[in-house]
Write an enzyme that holds these catalytic residues in place. Sequence first.
Site, PDB file in Angstrom:
ATOM      1  N   ARG A  48      21.604  82.746 -50.834  1.00 14.94           N
ATOM      2  CA  ARG A  48      22.306  84.027 -50.947  1.00 14.94           C
ATOM      3  C   ARG A  48      22.316  84.514 -52.386  1.00 14.94           C
ATOM      4  NH1 ARG A  48      24.458  85.982 -46.596  1.00 14.94           N
ATOM      5  NH2 ARG A  48      24.831  84.176 -45.304  1.00 14.94           N
ATOM      6  N   LYS A 108      26.342  77.031 -33.800  1.00 16.39           N
ATOM      7  CA  LYS A 108      26.905  76.978 -32.442  1.00 16.39           C
ATOM      8  C   LYS A 108      27.489  78.310 -31.996  1.00 16.39           C
ATOM      9  CE  LYS A 108      29.569  75.232 -35.702  1.00 16.39           C
ATOM     10  NZ  LYS A 108      29.535  74.210 -36.700  1.00 16.39           N
ATOM     11  N   GLU A 132      20.107  70.433 -32.153  1.00 19.09           N
ATOM     12  CA  GLU A 132      20.893  69.191 -32.088  1.00 19.09           C
ATOM     13  C   GLU A 132      22.123  69.239 -32.998  1.00 19.09           C
ATOM     14  OE1 GLU A 132      20.236  66.082 -30.072  1.00 19.09           O
ATOM     15  OE2 GLU A 132      22.331  66.366 -30.642  1.00 19.09           O
ATOM     16  N   VAL A 135      26.114  70.806 -32.165  1.00 15.97           N
ATOM     17  CA  VAL A 135      27.257  70.183 -31.486  1.00 15.97           C
ATOM     18  C   VAL A 135      27.480  68.769 -32.020  1.00 15.97           C
ATOM     19  CG1 VAL A 135      28.219  69.463 -29.267  1.00 15.97           C
ATOM     20  CG2 VAL A 135      26.802  71.512 -29.381  1.00 15.97           C
ATOM     21  N   GLY A 137      27.968  67.390 -35.010  1.00 19.49           N
ATOM     22  CA  GLY A 137      27.389  66.889 -36.271  1.00 19.49           C
ATOM     23  C   GLY A 137      26.285  65.876 -36.072  1.00 19.49           C
ATOM     24  N   ILE A 139      26.138  63.240 -34.066  1.00 18.12           N
ATOM     25  CA  ILE A 139      25.983  62.579 -32.758  1.00 18.12           C
ATOM     26  C   ILE A 139      24.867  63.269 -31.970  1.00 18.12           C
ATOM     27  CG2 ILE A 139      27.116  61.949 -30.578  1.00 18.12           C
ATOM     28  CD1 ILE A 139      29.799  62.197 -31.960  1.00 18.12           C
ATOM     29  N   GLY A 190      34.155  69.437 -47.168  1.00 14.17           N
ATOM     30  CA  GLY A 190      32.986  70.130 -46.610  1.00 14.17           C
ATOM     31  C   GLY A 190      32.909  70.057 -45.100  1.00 14.17           C
ATOM     32  N   LYS A 208      30.927  74.957 -29.039  1.00  7.57           N
ATOM     33  CA  LYS A 208      30.170  73.743 -28.712  1.00  7.57           C
ATOM     34  C   LYS A 208      30.308  73.413 -27.219  1.00  7.57           C
ATOM     35  CE  LYS A 208      30.983  72.036 -33.394  1.00  7.57           C
ATOM     36  NZ  LYS A 208      31.953  71.305 -34.230  1.00  7.57           N
ATOM     37  N   GLY A 306      30.003  67.370 -41.799  1.00  8.09           N
ATOM     38  CA  GLY A 306      29.660  66.824 -43.114  1.00  8.09           C
ATOM     39  C   GLY A 306      28.167  66.913 -43.374  1.00  8.09           C
TER      40      GLY A 306
HETATM   41  N1  HSE Z   1      33.527  72.742 -38.867  1.00  9.43           N
HETATM   42  C1  HSE Z   1      32.872  71.914 -37.910  1.00  9.43           C
HETATM   43  C2  HSE Z   1      33.778  70.744 -37.583  1.00  9.43           C
HETATM   44  C3  HSE Z   1      31.571  71.460 -38.479  1.00  9.43           C
HETATM   45  O1  HSE Z   1      34.756  70.523 -38.299  1.00  9.43           O
HETATM   46  O2  HSE Z   1      33.539  70.057 -36.608  1.00  9.43           O
HETATM   47  C4  HSE Z   1      30.644  70.852 -37.493  1.00  9.43           C
HETATM   48  O3  HSE Z   1      30.280  71.744 -36.495  1.00  9.43           O
END
Ligand code: HSE
Length: 430
Positions: A48, A108, A132, A135, A137, A139, A190, A208, A306
């Site tokens: 950006r 998502k 992938e 949904v 992170g 997993i 984060g 999700k 993360g």
């Molecule tokens: N903000 C989302 C969470 C990040 O906390 O699950 C992952 O999608």
Amino acid sequence: MAEERPLQIGLAGLGNVGLGVYRNLARNRELLRERNGRDMEIRRVVVRDLAKPREITFPEGMLSGRLDDLIEDDEIDIVVELIGGIDEALDFVTRAIGKGKTVVTANKALLALHGKDLFALAEERGTMIYFEAAVAGGIPIIKTVQESLVGNNIQSIIGIINGTSNYILTRMAKEGLSYEEALEEARKLGYAEADPSLDVNGGDAAHKAVILASLSYGSWVPFDQVHVEGIERLGKVDLQFARDLGYTVKLLAVIKLIDGDRIEVRVQPSLIPSTHILASVNGVFNAILVRGDVVGETLFYGRGAGQDPTSSSVISDLADAATASCRCGFVPHGLYGKPLPQEESVSQYYLRLQVADQPGVLAQVAGILGRAGVGILSMIQREAGEGEGAPIVVMLHDAKYGVVRRAVAEIAELPCVHHEPVLMRVERLD
Ligand code: HSE
């Protein structure tokens, strides 16, 4: 035989996850080349703000400020959309598909709202959308549902699929942090979305859930038919009451096939028995229970947000694209498709009221519940604190959500009820 040229990647977005993808792809590039039989190379990265100071130095000419540089570059095979948000991402992904590029996205919200059209477009253009990382992170739940469990009718998916809200609930329950303190921590680590209200109001988990439900049941679930509640109204007191009653509060996404042809999709803070394995999923961790008619119960656990976990999922999509070995688009199959109206959904409930400490209060509450045909399982009352009335918790028998909600709305109108009642489901996990 000459080796194929490296797969050329255009990375859109260099936030937390984008940086993770860049770094981890560089770190394991050789491993990936050996495993996939094809090298992968990031050709261009769109940011950006070109002037922003960065932790790593990029090769001359790699950074760009224009998304069009990815679309217009015919050498780029795959675009990785990590810019987030809806409108700009939708335009970018639509144009990339239009040019026949493969898309990898962690977005998502984009898929929940526009997945149906985007997958139809990808099908038409003969290209793929991999997602992938959208949904849970790190997993690998998308490929699990699409590939590993393909031989199953999915009976239910119950999951903790928002890391930020789980982090907040854990820190509040275990360390006594306030909601605001815990949210601030999640932000700094984060985990939170650019707009963290989506994490705490259940919106992110609902996005999700739409994706998981749609993959499982073969038709795209309309987002506006998902019942969504967040954790914003919960106090430490609710977490303590729940604990005293033998429960733990989790923000749960619940996807269930009801009576063989209706799909229930909802996201709500819910009470689950503290002895259940999901109750010990803490911090940023996510866990998803998937029940299939062939496999039985399965459980998937890992970091749900993360930089590194999420980039692990993005890289798995890039590897799939490099080997083009799987079908990870959405394949409509239309076996099911009627969402269950939330009002008809049945469960037990936890109801907390802050009431005036005076005679007859319990009788009024019980009267409303009784007239609605909602049975009381048990009740706890604590002594009144200064100026805030007495907290009471009423545990309710199985009842339709619509009936309970109307009764609770009536209870909320009683002059002896001080604050808006807190109503949570007690989730049956068997
Ligand atoms: N903000 C989302 C969470 C990040 O906390 O699950 C992952 O999608």
